[in-house]
Design an enzyme around this catalytic site. Structure first.
Site, PDB file in Angstrom:
ATOM      1  N   ASP A   1       0.858  -1.183   0.000  1.00 18.59           N
ATOM      2  CA  ASP A   1       0.000   0.000   0.000  1.00 18.59           C
ATOM      3  C   ASP A   1       0.894   1.233   0.000  1.00 18.59           C
ATOM      4  OD1 ASP A   1      -2.014  -1.809   0.203  1.00 18.59           O
ATOM      5  OD2 ASP A   1      -2.680  -1.226   2.215  1.00 18.59           O
TER       6      ASP A   1
ATOM      7  N   ASP B   1     -15.240  -3.329  -0.746  1.00 19.82           N
ATOM      8  CA  ASP B   1     -14.794  -3.083   0.627  1.00 19.82           C
ATOM      9  C   ASP B   1     -16.031  -2.802   1.466  1.00 19.82           C
ATOM     10  OD1 ASP B   1     -12.291  -3.141  -0.579  1.00 19.82           O
ATOM     11  OD2 ASP B   1     -12.201  -0.968  -0.769  1.00 19.82           O
TER      12      ASP B   1
END
EC number: 5.3.1.16
Length: 239
Positions: free
Chosen positions: A8, A130
């Site tokens: 990330d 998500d």
């Protein structure tokens, strides 16, 4: 089951968040290229890369860095974060990125997903779902919709999506174990589409449980960076 180590990117560094909270950020490697090389040298073949800056900016903020990661490492790469236009997808695919993850736009503009599938094909487009308490979160997890994750997945599958990444935001970065019930439900509700699990993996046993459920892959982040799971163990699953 394929294992995809995660990188990330925030401010040019590899970081991990706690439950998607940008205020609870830990730098795990300041050198993105070096981290990608580590995965490559260990025999990992495919990684999951998220442009966290892009999720906030709504654009491919770290495009140049991501391009360099692909060029230098030669790894298979899927990229998500800030994907809002077909031009962004064209640009990423042109520099060799293998798969593009569409997240927020799947909720906000389903026709965008349809257009992406038509132009690039289902093997290049992944829908990232998500969720917080089963409801789909968008805009870098800062907003929560009233759309159930199963409902969205079934709608997207009818449209032609063949691969999903499902992240339980409440488990992400917590090392508390994945939400196995959610994955069981999602795998059973989909007809032919496959699921990649993300969020909460803490130990090797979690990977075994997910494999038993029938997910096609699992993304591993904090469990690796904290040393709970080694690269050799990840490779044993076909990473």
């Amino acid at each position: 089951m394929q294992i995809l180590p995660a990188i990330d990117i925030k401010d040019g560094q590899a970081v991990r968040l706690f439950k998607g909270d940008f205020n609870q950020k830990t730098v795990v490697n300041p050198d993105i290229i070096e981290q990608a090389k580590t995965f490559k040298n260990a025999g990992i073949q495919f990684i999951h890369l998220v442009d966290l800056d892009g999720t906030l900016d709504g654009r491919a903020t770290n495009r140049d860095l991501i391009t360099e990661v692909k060029k230098i490492s030669g790894l298979g790469i899927e990229v998500g974060g800030g994907i809002r236009t077909l031009e962004q997808i064209r640009d990423y695919l042109a520099v060799g990125i293998d798969r593009i993850i569409i997240g927020s736009m799947a909720v906000k503009d389903p026709d965008f997903v349809r257009a992406a599938l038509e132009e690039f094909g289902a093997d290049r487009i992944v829908v990232g779902i998500d969720a917080k308490a089963g409801l789909v979160a968008t805009e870098g997890w800062l907003e929560t919709s009233n759309v159930d994750y199963i409902t969205l997945a079934k709608e997207m599958e009818k449209m032609g999506v063949t691969l999903f990444i499902y992240t339980d935001v409440d488990r992400d970065g917590t090392l508390t174990g994945p939400n196995l019930d959610h994955y069981k439900c999602l795998v059973s509700e989909l007809t032919t589409a496959k699921v990649i699990a993300s969020g909460g993996v803490a130990e090797l046993a979690d990977l075994n449980h997910l494999q038993e459920i029938g997910v096609a892959g699992t993304i591993v982040g904090k469990a690796y960076y904290n040393g709970n799971i080694t690269l050799d163990q990840l490779k044993s699953f076909g990473g």
